[in-house]
Design a protein around this motif. Structure first.
Motif, short mmCIF file in Angstrom:
data_model
loop_
_atom_site.label_atom_id
_atom_site.label_comp_id
_atom_site.label_asym_id
_atom_site.label_seq_id
_atom_site.Cartn_x
_atom_site.Cartn_y
_atom_site.Cartn_z
N GLY A 21 0.81 -1.22 0.00
CA GLY A 21 0.00 0.00 0.00
C GLY A 21 0.84 1.26 0.00
N LEU A 22 1.89 1.28 0.82
CA LEU A 22 2.79 2.45 0.85
C LEU A 22 3.49 2.66 -0.49
N LEU A 23 3.96 1.58 -1.09
CA LEU A 23 4.62 1.71 -2.40
C LEU A 23 3.64 2.21 -3.46
N PHE A 24 2.42 1.69 -3.43
CA PHE A 24 1.43 2.09 -4.42
C PHE A 24 1.02 3.55 -4.21
N LEU A 25 0.83 3.93 -2.96
CA LEU A 25 0.52 5.30 -2.60
C LEU A 25 1.61 6.24 -3.13
N ALA A 26 2.86 5.83 -3.00
CA ALA A 26 3.98 6.65 -3.48
C ALA A 26 3.92 6.85 -4.99
N HIS A 27 3.51 5.82 -5.73
CA HIS A 27 3.37 5.95 -7.18
C HIS A 27 2.29 6.97 -7.53
N GLY A 28 1.18 6.93 -6.80
CA GLY A 28 0.11 7.91 -7.03
C GLY A 28 0.54 9.32 -6.67
N LEU A 29 1.31 9.45 -5.61
CA LEU A 29 1.81 10.76 -5.18
C LEU A 29 2.70 11.39 -6.24
N VAL A 55 -5.15 8.57 -9.05
CA VAL A 55 -6.17 8.66 -8.00
C VAL A 55 -6.40 7.27 -7.39
N ILE A 56 -6.50 6.26 -8.23
CA ILE A 56 -6.67 4.89 -7.72
C ILE A 56 -5.48 4.51 -6.85
N GLU A 57 -4.27 4.85 -7.29
CA GLU A 57 -3.07 4.51 -6.54
C GLU A 57 -2.99 5.23 -5.20
N GLY A 61 -4.02 2.90 -2.28
CA GLY A 61 -2.85 2.65 -1.44
C GLY A 61 -3.07 3.08 -0.01
N SER A 62 -3.70 4.24 0.17
CA SER A 62 -4.01 4.74 1.52
C SER A 62 -4.98 3.80 2.24
#
Length: 138
Positions: A21-29, A55-57, A61-62
């Motif tokens: 989730g953290l890695l995916f969130l970082a991609h979205g960021l 937005v999905i990421e 991710g969050s």
């Protein structure tokens, strides 16, 4: 499966969920804000396919990090990664090591696993009772 094994399996699944989730969130960021500077692909137009993915990421991710709506979020993100692989990576080459799609494949199957197995320990879903404690029964 013993209680000790079940406890550690739940914790390991939670660790996988949180890190993915953290890695995916970082991609979205990166796609939404351009942070950190120099990361690819950088900030993208929100009203684009990459913007929708961002937005999905970020949101997915969050949700995965805190373990809220884990199964549907993971299922949606698994689908996003399947689409990303076949639209953007596979056309470049059949081989993931050549087309750069390794991460998309791994994310796809990690999220598919989490959508079936549930969030594991340390999740809001477990606290509110929307996720079973364990899929594996002794």
């Amino acid at each position: 499966m013993s209680d000790t094994q079940t406890t550690w399996a739940e914790r390991a699944r939670a660790a996988l969920r949180i890190i993915a989730g953290l890695l995916f969130l970082a991609h979205g960021l990166v796609k939404l804000t351009g942070f950190p500077a120099g990361a690819e692909p950088g900030q993208v137009e929100l009203a684009s396919l990459f913007g929708a993915g961002a937005v999905i990421e970020l949101v997915g991710g969050s949700l995965l990090v805190i373990g809220l709506f884990s199964r549907p979020a993971a299922f949606l993100m698994s689908g996003e990664m399947a689409v990303a692989y076949f639209m953007f990576h596979a056309p470049a080459s059949f081989y993931p090591a050549v087309n750069g799609g390794d991460a998309a494949i791994l994310f796809c199957f990690i999220f598919l696993y989490l959508s079936v197995s549930g969030p594991g320990a340390w999740s809001v879903d477990s606290l509110i009772g929307s996720a079973p404690r364990s899929v594996v029964q002794a």
